[in-house]
Design an enzyme around this catalytic site. Structure first.
Site, PDB file in Angstrom:
ATOM      1  N   SER A  78       0.817  -1.218   0.000  1.00  0.00           N
ATOM      2  CA  SER A  78       0.000   0.000   0.000  1.00  0.00           C
ATOM      3  C   SER A  78       0.850   1.266   0.000  1.00  0.00           C
ATOM      4  CB  SER A  78      -0.913   0.029   1.226  1.00  0.00           C
ATOM      5  OG  SER A  78      -1.806  -1.036   1.182  1.00  0.00           O
ATOM      6  N   THR A 131      -1.715   3.883   3.272  1.00  0.00           N
ATOM      7  CA  THR A 131      -2.420   4.512   2.147  1.00  0.00           C
ATOM      8  C   THR A 131      -2.696   5.998   2.377  1.00  0.00           C
ATOM      9  OG1 THR A 131      -3.381   2.379   1.575  1.00  0.00           O
ATOM     10  CG2 THR A 131      -4.413   4.324   0.593  1.00  0.00           C
TER      11      THR A 131
HETATM   12 ZN   LIG Z   1      -2.343  -5.664   2.476  1.00  0.00          ZN
END
Ligand SMILES: [Zn+2]
Length: 365
Positions: A78, A131
């Site tokens: 991510s 993220t």
């Molecule tokens: Zn993951």
């Protein structure tokens, strides 16, 4: 003769100018909402739709596929992927807002604030998780969440909704910070409204609020335990706060736990998370019907679980899920787009190219 020429200009000029104005507004959106379904590959979207928890994925007019490889692995994480989207530069796994040589990169929040736009981030994870972090933080290593929290508290992000208040509060005030700082009090001094539950977020006077930090859980949000913590409601609240800026806004909304349930190979729980994510997308699409200057994008950061949908469930019209890993896979991920500028988001592209196209829109207007 002279009269005729002026008449000609009188007729042609307004049409020409009208076209100019129209093409600017129809091609370049003022605002962007980017949805990231963490771990959401093509199979995840397919099964959400087939199981009637993904109807909003069907409402997009354009789309394509994203190749997700990072600089040091064909299987990304991510951090690298969100960095590529936020900066337009591909990097190594676990990097937050830095390039493959560990130099700090200009972030999407920087581009947006230079363009005078408001900026929001929402996640069902802690707000300092990889993220969301890549949109406002530079860090060599995604696990430095206390430092990432500090960078968020000093950033230009206006609307912050997610979990993880432990990263913002000192140990003697329900947190885990070892430097004794209460970042939320510091943010209050910078005109942030600080809230800790959905009720307070929903009752906030959105017309008078420009900056909010809503940290709804000690760590990650748990909608299974707290059904009121709907991503759709968080998205609606954020839009109401952000859309007051006449220069527009950028909002990133992450469905973080699609990934987690896929790591656990928990099919039904993954569908529950996909449903929550789908409802949030619906809120944005409904809002777009009242605002024709909004581009909505839906994508992921990588596929998780290596999910395959086979015949042989309880009936002929059901899938039998088969997982091939507890980790991420290298399958390409879906990209959906609708609204002005959505024609730029078709075909197959690498994930850093997706970032560059988003940045080009933000810097164009
Ligand atoms: Zn993951």
């Amino acid at each position: 003769m002279k009269f005729k020429y002026e008449l000609y200009l009188l007729i042609i000029l307004p049409i020409f100018l009208g076209c100019e104005v129209q093409s600017k507004t129809s091609d370049t959106p003022k605002s962007i909402i980017l949805f990231i379904g963490d771990g959401m590959g093509v199979a995840q979207v397919t099964t959400a739709i087939m199981n009637n928890v993904g109807s909003n994925f069907m409402r997009f007019t354009n789309g394509g596929l994203i190749l997700t490889a990072s600089t040091n692995s064909w299987i990304t994480d991510s951090a690298a992927s969100a960095t590529a989207i936020s900066t337009g530069v591909n990097t190594y796994n676990k990097a937050i807002g830095v390039d493959a040589d560990q130099n700090n990169l200009k972030l999407l929040v920087d581009y947006a604030s230079e363009a005078g736009k408001s900026f929001g981030i929402i996640t069902t994870s802690s707000i300092t998780h990889a993220t969301p972090a890549a949109f406002y933080s530079n860090n060599l290593w995604r696990n430095e969440e206390y430092d990432i929290a500090l960078q968020l508290s000093e950033s230009e992000v206006d609307v912050i909704i997610g979990g993880g208040f432990k990263y913002f509060l000192p140990e003697n005030e329900n947190g885990k910070r070892k430097d004794g700082r209460n970042l939320l009090n510091e943010m209050k001094d910078r005109k942030f409204s600080v809230v800790f539950d959905m009720e307070d977020l929903m009752s906030l006077d959105k017309g008078k609020t420009d900056k909010v930090v809503a940290l709804l859980a000690y760590d990650a949000i748990d909608k299974e335990k707290n059904p009121s913590q709907k991503l759709a409601d968080m998205t609606a609240a954020a839009i109401q706060i952000l859309n007051k800026n006449e220069n527009g806004f950028f909002l990133m909304v992450e469905g973080a736990q699609i990934d987690w349930k896929a790591h656990d190979n928990e099919y039904d729980k993954m569908l529950f998370q996909l449903e929550d994510f789908n409802e949030a997308i619906g809120v944005a699409l409904d809002y777009a019907e009242t605002d024709n200057e909004l581009l909505i994008l839906v994508t992921a950061d990588h596929e998780t679980g290596g999910l395959t949908l086979l015949q042989g469930g309880h009936g002929a019209n059901e899938f039998k899920e088969q997982w091939s890993t507890h980790g991420h896979s290298g399958s390409s991920i879906p990209l959906l787009a609708t609204g002005p500028g959505s024609h730029l988001f078709g075909g197959i592209m690498e994930i850093d190219e997706l970032g560059r196209r988003i940045i080009s829109i933000i810097t164009d207007r």
